[in-house]
Scaffold this active site. Structure first.
Site, PDB file in Angstrom:
ATOM      1  N   ASP A  56     -26.158 -10.102  26.991  1.00 23.08           N
ATOM      2  CA  ASP A  56     -25.099  -9.445  27.773  1.00 23.08           C
ATOM      3  C   ASP A  56     -25.738  -8.297  28.562  1.00 23.08           C
ATOM      4  O   ASP A  56     -26.488  -7.485  27.997  1.00 23.08           O
ATOM      5  CB  ASP A  56     -24.061  -8.909  26.764  1.00 23.08           C
ATOM      6  CG  ASP A  56     -22.828  -8.336  27.415  1.00 23.08           C
ATOM      7  OD1 ASP A  56     -22.465  -8.782  28.519  1.00 23.08           O
ATOM      8  OD2 ASP A  56     -22.212  -7.438  26.789  1.00 23.08           O
ATOM      9  N   HIS A  57     -25.472  -8.224  29.845  1.00 22.48           N
ATOM     10  CA  HIS A  57     -26.011  -7.149  30.698  1.00 22.48           C
ATOM     11  C   HIS A  57     -27.531  -6.991  30.600  1.00 22.48           C
ATOM     12  O   HIS A  57     -28.027  -5.871  30.392  1.00 22.48           O
ATOM     13  CB  HIS A  57     -25.330  -5.797  30.401  1.00 22.48           C
ATOM     14  CG  HIS A  57     -23.897  -5.779  30.803  1.00 22.48           C
ATOM     15  ND1 HIS A  57     -23.487  -5.613  32.110  1.00 22.48           N
ATOM     16  CD2 HIS A  57     -22.761  -5.955  30.084  1.00 22.48           C
ATOM     17  CE1 HIS A  57     -22.165  -5.673  32.155  1.00 22.48           C
ATOM     18  NE2 HIS A  57     -21.703  -5.898  30.958  1.00 22.48           N
ATOM     19  N   HIS A  88     -15.351  -9.133  32.361  1.00 24.50           N
ATOM     20  CA  HIS A  88     -15.875  -8.096  31.452  1.00 24.50           C
ATOM     21  C   HIS A  88     -14.781  -7.051  31.247  1.00 24.50           C
ATOM     22  O   HIS A  88     -13.850  -6.944  32.034  1.00 24.50           O
ATOM     23  CB  HIS A  88     -17.119  -7.438  32.054  1.00 24.50           C
ATOM     24  CG  HIS A  88     -18.345  -8.279  31.944  1.00 24.50           C
ATOM     25  ND1 HIS A  88     -19.453  -7.888  31.234  1.00 24.50           N
ATOM     26  CD2 HIS A  88     -18.626  -9.510  32.440  1.00 24.50           C
ATOM     27  CE1 HIS A  88     -20.373  -8.846  31.311  1.00 24.50           C
ATOM     28  NE2 HIS A  88     -19.900  -9.839  32.036  1.00 24.50           N
ATOM     29  N   GLY A  89     -14.923  -6.244  30.177  1.00 24.77           N
ATOM     30  CA  GLY A  89     -13.922  -5.197  29.932  1.00 24.77           C
ATOM     31  C   GLY A  89     -12.601  -5.780  29.491  1.00 24.77           C
ATOM     32  O   GLY A  89     -11.538  -5.296  29.861  1.00 24.77           O
ATOM     33  N   ALA A 117     -15.747  -6.489  23.190  1.00 19.89           N
ATOM     34  CA  ALA A 117     -16.702  -5.690  22.401  1.00 19.89           C
ATOM     35  C   ALA A 117     -15.957  -4.565  21.681  1.00 19.89           C
ATOM     36  O   ALA A 117     -15.921  -4.509  20.452  1.00 19.89           O
ATOM     37  CB  ALA A 117     -17.800  -5.122  23.301  1.00 19.89           C
ATOM     38  N   ASN A 155     -15.053 -11.191  27.756  1.00 18.25           N
ATOM     39  CA  ASN A 155     -15.879 -10.417  26.831  1.00 18.25           C
ATOM     40  C   ASN A 155     -15.040  -9.433  26.025  1.00 18.25           C
ATOM     41  O   ASN A 155     -14.248  -8.685  26.592  1.00 18.25           O
ATOM     42  CB  ASN A 155     -16.915  -9.606  27.616  1.00 18.25           C
ATOM     43  CG  ASN A 155     -17.947 -10.484  28.293  1.00 18.25           C
ATOM     44  OD1 ASN A 155     -17.811 -11.695  28.328  1.00 18.25           O
ATOM     45  ND2 ASN A 155     -18.976  -9.866  28.824  1.00 18.25           N
ATOM     46  N   HIS A 199     -15.361  -1.322  31.014  1.00 20.48           N
ATOM     47  CA  HIS A 199     -15.824  -1.364  29.617  1.00 20.48           C
ATOM     48  C   HIS A 199     -15.259  -0.181  28.823  1.00 20.48           C
ATOM     49  O   HIS A 199     -15.050   0.891  29.381  1.00 20.48           O
ATOM     50  CB  HIS A 199     -17.353  -1.298  29.573  1.00 20.48           C
ATOM     51  CG  HIS A 199     -18.020  -2.447  30.269  1.00 20.48           C
ATOM     52  ND1 HIS A 199     -18.700  -2.314  31.444  1.00 20.48           N
ATOM     53  CD2 HIS A 199     -18.087  -3.749  29.936  1.00 20.48           C
ATOM     54  CE1 HIS A 199     -19.173  -3.503  31.811  1.00 20.48           C
ATOM     55  NE2 HIS A 199     -18.816  -4.392  30.913  1.00 20.48           N
ATOM     56  N   SER A 259     -11.327  -5.823  26.461  1.00 12.51           N
ATOM     57  CA  SER A 259     -10.659  -5.064  25.402  1.00 12.51           C
ATOM     58  C   SER A 259      -9.571  -4.180  25.976  1.00 12.51           C
ATOM     59  O   SER A 259      -9.817  -3.415  26.904  1.00 12.51           O
ATOM     60  CB  SER A 259     -11.663  -4.165  24.663  1.00 12.51           C
ATOM     61  OG  SER A 259     -12.487  -4.925  23.832  1.00 12.51           O
TER      62      SER A 259
HETATM   63 ZN   LIG Z   1     -19.777  -6.125  30.323  1.00 13.60          ZN
END
Ligand SMILES: [Zn+2]
Length: 287
Positions: free
Chosen positions: A82-83, A211-212, A235, A233, A183, A214
């Protein structure tokens, strides 16, 4: 079943109208509970490792743990960087058995992003590894506590007109799009630009990544999936669930010192979160 590359799980997701979850992990307990829960629900799953998580756990150690757990599971498991910040890091991950790598050149000029992404793709595709890239800027810093998307203006979001050229010149397998997500934990209501997502979807036929994920509402997540997102994603929310479980453990019996017991609480909370995301993303019973 063993490790699968990302393309093999995202193409069916794109065609089937669901999204595959990518969970960031950093230790044995996270790996076990993500794979166990996905297996119980018959969902494909992506184990994502950010450079800071790799540095915490050790590249060889964590990639071997994921590889063995995947071999013992009956679902496709993707081991994903990731990244990724450099060509060299992507190469080290590929050597250590990753089946997918992200090269994130979103912070550098377009042509440089194209150049390095294309180099990563050339290496990765020669050994059947998938590549995700990013165009435009997702808010907040990965690993930071709070998401900051307030400062993002339209010029920092993914430009649909650049997508065609970027995909064509790099030959990537999936694209992380910047449509207003960030994020970390959102401090206010995020504005997700669904119209932009629709336009990007019309510009390319490769799977798109959010992404982001959450803290976005279920409604927004469903809308993103309906309009072409095939990987999301997670996290921060997983870390919070894990932490919540650790708190329960201490509250229940603060004298308990055996990690096999205390981590069990963390894994139970994590499992609930993982299950809710798999249900929401529609990836349940797809294997
Ligand atoms: Zn990300």
């Amino acid at each position: 079943m063993g490790l699968a590359n990302m393309k093999s799980v995202l193409i069916p997701a794109m065609k089937g109208g669901y999204a595959v979850p990518a969970f960031n992990v950093c230790n044995l307990e996270y790996i076990k509970i993500v794979i166990q829960t996905a297996q119980r629900l018959h969902s494909p799953v992506i184990i994502a490792l950010h450079p800071v998580e790799i540095e915490y756990a050790g590249l060889e150690e964590i990639s071997n743990m994921v590889r063995i757990a995947a071999q013992n599971a009956d679902i496709p498991v993707v081991l994903h960087l990731d990244h990724g910040d450099t060509y060299e890091r992507a190469a080290r991950c590929i050597v250590n058995g990753f089946t997918s790598v992200m090269y994130d050149g979103s912070h550098i000029p377009f042509n440089e992003n194209v150049r390095t992404t294309a180099q990563v793709v050339k290496l990765a595709h020669s050994v059947n590894v998938s590549v995700e890239a990013e165009l435009g800027l997702v808010g907040g810093a990965e690993g930071s506590k709070y998401a900051h998307n307030h400062g993002l203006d339209a010029t920092q979001l993914t430009s649909p007109s650049e997508v065609v050229e970027f995909v064509d010149r790099t030959d990537i397998d999936s694209l992380a799009v910047a449509i207003g997500s960030a994020h970390g934990l959102y401090t206010g209501e995020p504005h997700i630009d669904i119209e932009r997502l629709k336009e990007i979807r019309r510009c390319t036929d490769i799977p798109l990544v959010l992404h982001g994920g959450s803290g976005l509402s279920d409604t927004i997540i469903r809308e993103c999936i309906e309009n072409g997102i095939s990987k999301i994603n997670i996290a921060t929310e997983l870390k919070i669930a894990y932490h919540q479980g650790m708190i329960h453990s201490v509250e229940k019996d603060s004298s308990e010192y055996d990690p096999r017991i205390t981590f069990q609480y963390a894994m139970e909370e994590a499992a609930k979160l993982i299950e809710s995301k798999i249900n929401l993303f529609g990836s349940r019973d797809r294997v």
